[in-house]
Design an enzyme around this catalytic site. Structure first.
Site, short mmCIF file in Angstrom:
data_model
loop_
_atom_site.label_atom_id
_atom_site.label_comp_id
_atom_site.label_asym_id
_atom_site.label_seq_id
_atom_site.Cartn_x
_atom_site.Cartn_y
_atom_site.Cartn_z
N HIS A 99 -3.69 -0.43 0.94
CA HIS A 99 -2.61 0.50 0.60
C HIS A 99 -2.14 0.23 -0.83
CE1 HIS A 99 1.35 2.42 0.62
NE2 HIS A 99 0.91 3.15 1.62
N GLU A 167 -4.33 8.62 -1.21
CA GLU A 167 -2.91 8.56 -1.53
C GLU A 167 -2.74 8.49 -3.05
OE1 GLU A 167 -1.11 5.07 0.13
OE2 GLU A 167 -2.52 3.75 -0.88
#
Length: 251
Positions: A99, A167
């Site tokens: 992430h 993302e």
């Protein structure tokens, strides 16, 4: 699983025991979304609580997801680390890898993320690899180059099931959302790269993870090659998260 839309909520460093239980009980009244795989990525200390609640209250309609895993494959003197085997013991199904906040705050790069991917696969869990470019990289026209480098860790992995979340870092927590054209371009590129790295028989899910909200989810799910969403802040609200699930069900 691999032909459903995925909606994964990432709680980040949020949650408390009582609030978690209340949220799980609210999900009891939410209708089954057969076309959607739903998951919640909670802090490690709450994974067993969520897994038990999902078994007892929700009949496993929501999967347990972890936000991170240790780079070290076995037990040992690694204070503060949580191994893939330990996550499996909690009933975890899916593990986030790479992430953007792990890269930003902890300096994690490809080598570490590759080791984590291997550890997760070795215990039979599903890694969800997060990739994305910064605003500076996009403005320099390097977004494809950056994503290709991040995806390169997939080459040679012993799996035929690949899940990736795109993302764009510049659209996380900023209120900015990539345009439909930008999302379509990047998701098509990611599909192409995965097929090149892993072969034409691989099963692929590519989720979008840039400030997905109840009011933009339907438009995002309508974009080609968007197989779901990695949801941040909106996953902390029952109403917002279930609205996103409904948008995926109706896509």
């Amino acid at each position: 699983m691999w032909d459903q839309k995925w909606v994964i909520g990432n709680w980040k460093m949020n949650g408390r025991l009582q609030n978690n239980n209340a949220l799980m009980h609210r999900f009891r009244i939410h209708p089954t979304a057969e076309r959607v795989l739903i998951g919640l990525a909670a802090p490690t200390v709450y994974l067993l609580q969520l897994h038990n609640a999902m078994q007892i209250v929700l009949n496993n309609r929501i999967l347990t997801c972890a936000q991170d895993v240790s780079r070290f494959p076995n037990n040992g003197a690694y204070t503060g680390e949580v191994s893939a085997e330990m996550l499996a013991d909690t009933g975890t199904d899916i593990v986030l890898i790479g992430h953007s906040e792990r890269s930003l705050y902890f300096g994690e790069k490809n080598e570490i993320q590759r080791r984590k991917m291997e550890n997760v696969l070795n215990v039979g869990l599903i890694p969800l690899l997060c990739v994305g470019e910064s605003l500076e990289e996009r403005e320099a026209g390097k977004e494809h180059e950056v994503i290709a480098h991040q995806l390169s860790i997939l080459q040679g992995l012993d799996t035929k099931n690949i899940a990736v979340a795109y993302e764009p870092v510049w659209a996380i927590g900023t209120g900015k959302v990539a345009t439909v054209e930008q999302i379509a371009d990047m998701h098509a590129f990611i599909y192409k790269e995965i097929l090149s790295l892993c072969g034409s028989d691989v099963k692929i899910r590519v989720l979008y993870g840039g400030s997905v909200k109840a009011d933009n989810a339907a438009d995002i799910f309508a974009v080609p090659y968007v197989d779901g969403a990695l949801v941040g802040g909106a996953s902390l609200s029952y109403d917002s998260f279930t609205a996103i699930i409904s948008a995926a069900q109706n896509a």
